[in-house]
Motif scaffolding. Structure first.
Motif, PDB file in Angstrom:
ATOM      1  N   TYR A   1       0.853  -1.187   0.000  1.00 13.84           N
ATOM      2  CA  TYR A   1       0.000   0.000   0.000  1.00 13.84           C
ATOM      3  C   TYR A   1       0.889   1.238   0.000  1.00 13.84           C
ATOM      4  N   HIS A   2       0.509   2.258  -0.787  1.00  6.30           N
ATOM      5  CA  HIS A   2       1.406   3.415  -0.950  1.00  6.30           C
ATOM      6  C   HIS A   2       1.443   4.308   0.291  1.00  6.30           C
ATOM      7  N   GLY A   3       0.414   4.238   1.139  1.00  7.45           N
ATOM      8  CA  GLY A   3       0.328   5.144   2.281  1.00  7.45           C
ATOM      9  C   GLY A   3       0.476   4.422   3.606  1.00  7.45           C
ATOM     10  N   MET A   4       0.285   5.166   4.677  1.00 10.60           N
ATOM     11  CA  MET A   4       0.418   4.617   6.030  1.00 10.60           C
ATOM     12  C   MET A   4      -0.573   5.352   6.922  1.00 10.60           C
ATOM     13  N   SER A   5      -1.070   4.680   7.932  1.00 13.30           N
ATOM     14  CA  SER A   5      -1.991   5.307   8.888  1.00 13.30           C
ATOM     15  C   SER A   5      -1.455   6.662   9.355  1.00 13.30           C
ATOM     16  N   PRO A   6      -2.309   7.698   9.380  1.00 14.94           N
ATOM     17  CA  PRO A   6      -1.871   9.013   9.869  1.00 14.94           C
ATOM     18  C   PRO A   6      -1.338   8.964  11.302  1.00 14.94           C
ATOM     19  N   ILE A   7      -1.926   8.130  12.150  1.00 16.66           N
ATOM     20  CA  ILE A   7      -1.443   8.087  13.550  1.00 16.66           C
ATOM     21  C   ILE A   7      -0.055   7.451  13.596  1.00 16.66           C
ATOM     22  N   VAL A   8       0.115   6.325  12.873  1.00 21.38           N
ATOM     23  CA  VAL A   8       1.429   5.668  12.848  1.00 21.38           C
ATOM     24  C   VAL A   8       2.460   6.629  12.254  1.00 21.38           C
ATOM     25  N   SER A   9       2.073   7.342  11.198  1.00 20.37           N
ATOM     26  CA  SER A   9       2.986   8.313  10.572  1.00 20.37           C
ATOM     27  C   SER A   9       3.384   9.411  11.561  1.00 20.37           C
ATOM     28  N   ALA A  10       2.409   9.912  12.323  1.00 17.32           N
ATOM     29  CA  ALA A  10       2.703  10.969  13.294  1.00 17.32           C
ATOM     30  C   ALA A  10       3.660  10.453  14.372  1.00 17.32           C
ATOM     31  N   LEU A  11       3.475   9.204  14.800  1.00 18.66           N
ATOM     32  CA  LEU A  11       4.366   8.623  15.817  1.00 18.66           C
ATOM     33  C   LEU A  11       5.796   8.575  15.312  1.00 18.66           C
ATOM     34  N   LYS A  12       5.941   8.254  14.017  1.00 17.83           N
ATOM     35  CA  LYS A  12       7.287   8.224  13.428  1.00 17.83           C
ATOM     36  C   LYS A  12       7.907   9.616  13.488  1.00 17.83           C
ATOM     37  N   GLU A  13       7.102  10.638  13.164  1.00 18.55           N
ATOM     38  CA  GLU A  13       7.606  12.015  13.216  1.00 18.55           C
ATOM     39  C   GLU A  13       7.977  12.427  14.637  1.00 18.55           C
ATOM     40  N   HIS A  14       7.256  11.910  15.630  1.00 16.63           N
ATOM     41  CA  HIS A  14       7.552  12.208  17.045  1.00 16.63           C
ATOM     42  C   HIS A  14       8.658  11.304  17.604  1.00 16.63           C
ATOM     43  N   ASP A  15       9.273  10.482  16.745  1.00 12.55           N
ATOM     44  CA  ASP A  15      10.315   9.540  17.193  1.00 12.55           C
ATOM     45  C   ASP A  15       9.807   8.575  18.259  1.00 12.55           C
ATOM     46  N   LEU A  16       8.532   8.220  18.166  1.00 14.42           N
ATOM     47  CA  LEU A  16       7.968   7.270  19.134  1.00 14.42           C
ATOM     48  C   LEU A  16       7.963   5.852  18.582  1.00 14.42           C
ATOM     49  N   LEU A  17       8.353   5.684  17.320  1.00 12.78           N
ATOM     50  CA  LEU A  17       8.517   4.334  16.786  1.00 12.78           C
ATOM     51  C   LEU A  17       9.700   4.298  15.837  1.00 12.78           C
ATOM     52  N   GLU A  18      10.232   3.090  15.635  1.00 16.18           N
ATOM     53  CA  GLU A  18      11.290   2.869  14.649  1.00 16.18           C
ATOM     54  C   GLU A  18      10.658   2.173  13.458  1.00 16.18           C
ATOM     55  N   ALA A  19      11.104   2.543  12.250  1.00 12.74           N
ATOM     56  CA  ALA A  19      10.621   1.852  11.062  1.00 12.74           C
ATOM     57  C   ALA A  19      11.784   1.087  10.462  1.00 12.74           C
ATOM     58  N   ARG A  20      11.506  -0.124   9.973  1.00  9.92           N
ATOM     59  CA  ARG A  20      12.554  -0.911   9.352  1.00  9.92           C
ATOM     60  C   ARG A  20      12.010  -1.553   8.069  1.00  9.92           C
ATOM     61  N   ALA A  21      12.819  -1.554   7.012  1.00  6.88           N
ATOM     62  CA  ALA A  21      12.407  -2.183   5.753  1.00  6.88           C
ATOM     63  C   ALA A  21      13.249  -3.435   5.536  1.00  6.88           C
ATOM     64  N   VAL A  22      12.605  -4.542   5.168  1.00  7.10           N
ATOM     65  CA  VAL A  22      13.336  -5.798   4.963  1.00  7.10           C
ATOM     66  C   VAL A  22      12.937  -6.442   3.634  1.00  7.10           C
ATOM     67  N   PRO A  23      13.906  -7.088   2.951  1.00  3.12           N
ATOM     68  CA  PRO A  23      13.612  -7.743   1.671  1.00  3.12           C
ATOM     69  C   PRO A  23      12.875  -9.073   1.869  1.00  3.12           C
ATOM     70  N   GLN A  24      12.098  -9.508   0.861  1.00  2.00           N
ATOM     71  CA  GLN A  24      11.189 -10.634   1.102  1.00  2.00           C
ATOM     72  C   GLN A  24      11.892 -11.971   1.304  1.00  2.00           C
TER      73      GLN A  24
END
Ligand SMILES: *Cc1c(COP(=O)(O)O)cnc(C)c1O
Length: 434
Positions: free
Chosen positions: A341-364
Motif C-alpha cells: 500500500y502506498h500510504g500509512m496510517s496518519p497516527i502511525v505516521s505521526a508517531l514516526k515524526e515524534h520519534d515514538l517508533l522505529e521503522a525498518r524495511a526488509v527484503p522478502q
C-alpha cells in the motif's frame, strides 16, 4: 520448563477499545476534502461511512465501548493466545525472551476480523444493506465477507487483479462466506475502465481497487457504504483489542516487553499490538521500543514523504497527512500482498515524526527465511506479511545474543499462511526476487 501459552478466560476480554489519539503529544493534522482541500467535517464522510464510524474517526476520547454484539462475535476466537516461543529461542541460542500474539486463530486467519465485525455491525445499525471494499491478498475481503454474513449485509469485494489470479483460494473463501468478488481493475467503474484503457494488462493495486470500491459506494444512491480494512483511526482503534489482551497476558507471564514489533501495511496490526503499550509510555509508564516493519519494495515509512496525499489512485478519498510513496505508486507484485500500500496510517505516521517508533524495511527472501525458521520450531506457518515481524524479532534476538542482554521481545503474528503456500513453494524453488 516455564509456561508456554498465556490464555485469558472469555470474561477477561477487554470491553473498551483504546484510542491513542487521546495521549498523542500533538493533535493530528486534519483530513482535507479532496475537492476544496479544506479540513473535512463529519458530514463530508456521510456518503462513505456509517455515522458511528465517522464519530470514531474524529473522537479524542481515550476509550470507546465495544458493543455487546461485537464482543459476542469476538468470543468465537478471542481472547487470542499469547505464546512464548521457547523452541525458537533455543534454536537461536539467544538470552532474549520471545513472545508472540497469535491473531492467526481468527476465522479468516488474521487480525482483520477485529475491525470487520464492528464495521459490519455499525453498518447494520445504520440500516445499510451493502458494503463495498477492496482487498489485496484477500485477507481483508474474507474478513469483511464473514462479518457481513453474520449481520445479513451484502458484501462486494474488488480484488487486486494479480492476487485474484495468484490466490484463488482466498477468492474461494470470500465466496464461501457469501461475498461477490470482482478482479480490479474492472469494467464496473469509471476508475477501473480508465486503468484498463491505459494498460490492458494492469496488475492492479490496492490504491486502484480502493478507487473502484469508493466509486461503487458513492454512485449507489445511498444504498451502499464503503469499508476500509486499515489506515483509518477507527480501524486502528478496533485493533487495540490485541494489545490490551497482550498487556493482561504479559502480566500473567510476569514480564513486560522491551521491544514490540509488527508488520506494517496500513499500520493496523502493528498499532493494535503496540498502541496500548505506547499509551502507557505516553502517560508516564514504562517505555517500549516499537518497531514497524515494511517490505523494502514498498518502503512507505522508511522512504516515503510525510505529506498530504490521497488514499486511492483516482483521488476520490479525503487527503490525509501520512508517509506516502505517492498515490499513483504501483508496488512490485511481492507475495506479502497486504503490505503493498502506498500510504500509512496518519497516527502511525505521526508517531514516526515524534520519534515514538522505529521503522525498518526488509527484503522478502530474508522474511521467508525467518518464516521457515519460525515454522520449523513453533509449528505455525506465518502469513507472508507476518514474516516481516518474525524477521525483525529474530534479528533483535540475535542482537541480544551478541550483547548478552536478556530483552523481552513481543511481536504480532498477524496471520497464518495456509492460503499462501504458493509463496513458500516459490521461495523453496529459489524464484523469489528482492
Ligand atoms: C493485511 C495484513 C497485514 C498488514 O495490514 P496492517 O493494516 O498493516 O495490519 C499484516 N498481516 C496480515 C496477515 C494481513 O492480512
Amino acid at each position: 520448563m516455564p509456561q508456554t501459552k498465556f490464555l485469558l478466560p472469555e470474561d477477561s476480554l477487554p470491553t473498551t477499545w483504546y484510542n491513542l489519539v487521546a495521549d498523542l503529544p500533538k493533535p493530528l493534522d486534519p483530513m482535507l476534502h479532496p475537492g476544496t482541500r479544506e479540513p473535512i467535517t463529519p458530514a463530508d464522510l456521510q456518503a462513505l461511512f456509517p455515522q458511528e464510524l465517522i464519530s470514531q474517526e474524529f473522537t479524542t476520547e481515550r476509550t470507546v465501548d465495544i458493543p455487546g454484539a461485537v464482543l459476542d462475535l469476538y468470543k468465537q476466537w478471542r481472547p487470542s493466545p499469547l505464546v512464548r516461543a521457547h523452541r525458537l529461542e533455543k534454536a537461536l541460542d539467544t538470552p532474549a525472551r520471545i513472545y508472540f500474539k497469535n491473531e492467526g486463530v481468527s476465522p479468516a486467519g488474521s487480525h482483520k476480523p477485529n475491525t470487520a465485525i464492528p464495521q459490519a455491525y455499525y453498518a447494520k445499525q445504520a440500516g445499510i444493506g451493502r458494503l463495498t471494499t477492496e482487498t489485496g491478498a484477500g485477507q481483508w475481503g474474507s474478513s469483511l465477507a464473514l462479518a457481513c454474513q453474520y449481520f445479513g449485509i451484502v458484501c462486494e469485494v474488488y480484488m487486486v487483479k494479480v492476487s485474484y489470479d495468484q490466490k484463488p483460494y482466498r477468492r474461494g473463501l470470500m465466496q464461501t462466506f457469501g461475498a461477490s468478488v470482482t478482479a480490479s481493475p474492472s469494467e464496473l467503474t469509471e476508475a477501473g475502465r480508465a486503468a484498463r484503457a491505459a494498460d490492458p494488462n494492469s496488475p492492479g493495486s490496492l490504491g486502484l481497487a480502493i478507487s473502484e470500491a469508493v466509486e461503487a459506494a458513492l454512485t449507489s444512491g445511498g444504498d451502499a457504504k464503503y469499508a476500509l480494512g486499515s489506515v483509518l483511526n477507527s480501524v486502528l482503534l478496533h485493533q487495540t483489542i490485541i494489545g490490551q489482551e497482550a498487556q493482561l497476558q504479559m502480566e500473567m507471564a510476569e514480564a513486560y516487553p522491551d521491544i514490540v514489533i509488527g508488520a506494517a501495511g496500513g499500520g493496523s496490526n502493528f498499532a493494535g499490538l503496540a498502541f496500548p503499550f505506547l499509551g502507557e509510555q505516553l502517560r508516564g509508564g514504562r517505555p517500549v521500543r516499537a518497531i514497524a516493519v515494511e517490505p523494502s519494495s514498498c518502503p512507505t515509512l522508511t522512504q516515503g514523504q510525510y505529506d498530504y496525499d490521497f488514499g486511492d489512485t483516482a483521488g476520490l478519498t479525503p487527503l490525509t497527512r501520512m508517509h506516502t510513496l505517492g498515490h499513483d505508486f504501483v508496488p512490485p507484485s511481492i507475495h506479502a500482498g497486504g503490505l503493498r500500500y502506498h500510504g500509512m496510517s496518519p497516527i502511525v505516521s505521526a508517531l514516526k515524526e515524534h520519534d515514538l517508533l522505529e521503522a525498518r524495511a526488509v527484503p522478502q527472501t530474508a522474511c521467508f527465511e525467518a518464516g521457515v525458521t519460525f515454522a520449523r520450531n513453533q509449528g505455525i506457518v506465518p502469513a507472508p506479511e507476518s514474516t516481516h515481524a518474525v524477521r525483525v524479532a529474530i534479528d533483535e534476538a540475535l542482537a541480544c545474543k551478541e550483547t548478552g542482554e536478556e530483552k523481552t521481545i513481543l511481536f504480532s503474528l498477524s496471520g497464518h499462511g495456509h492460503f499462501d503456500m504458493p509463496a513458500y513453494i516459490d521461495y523453496f524453488a529459489g524464484k523469489l526476487k528482492d
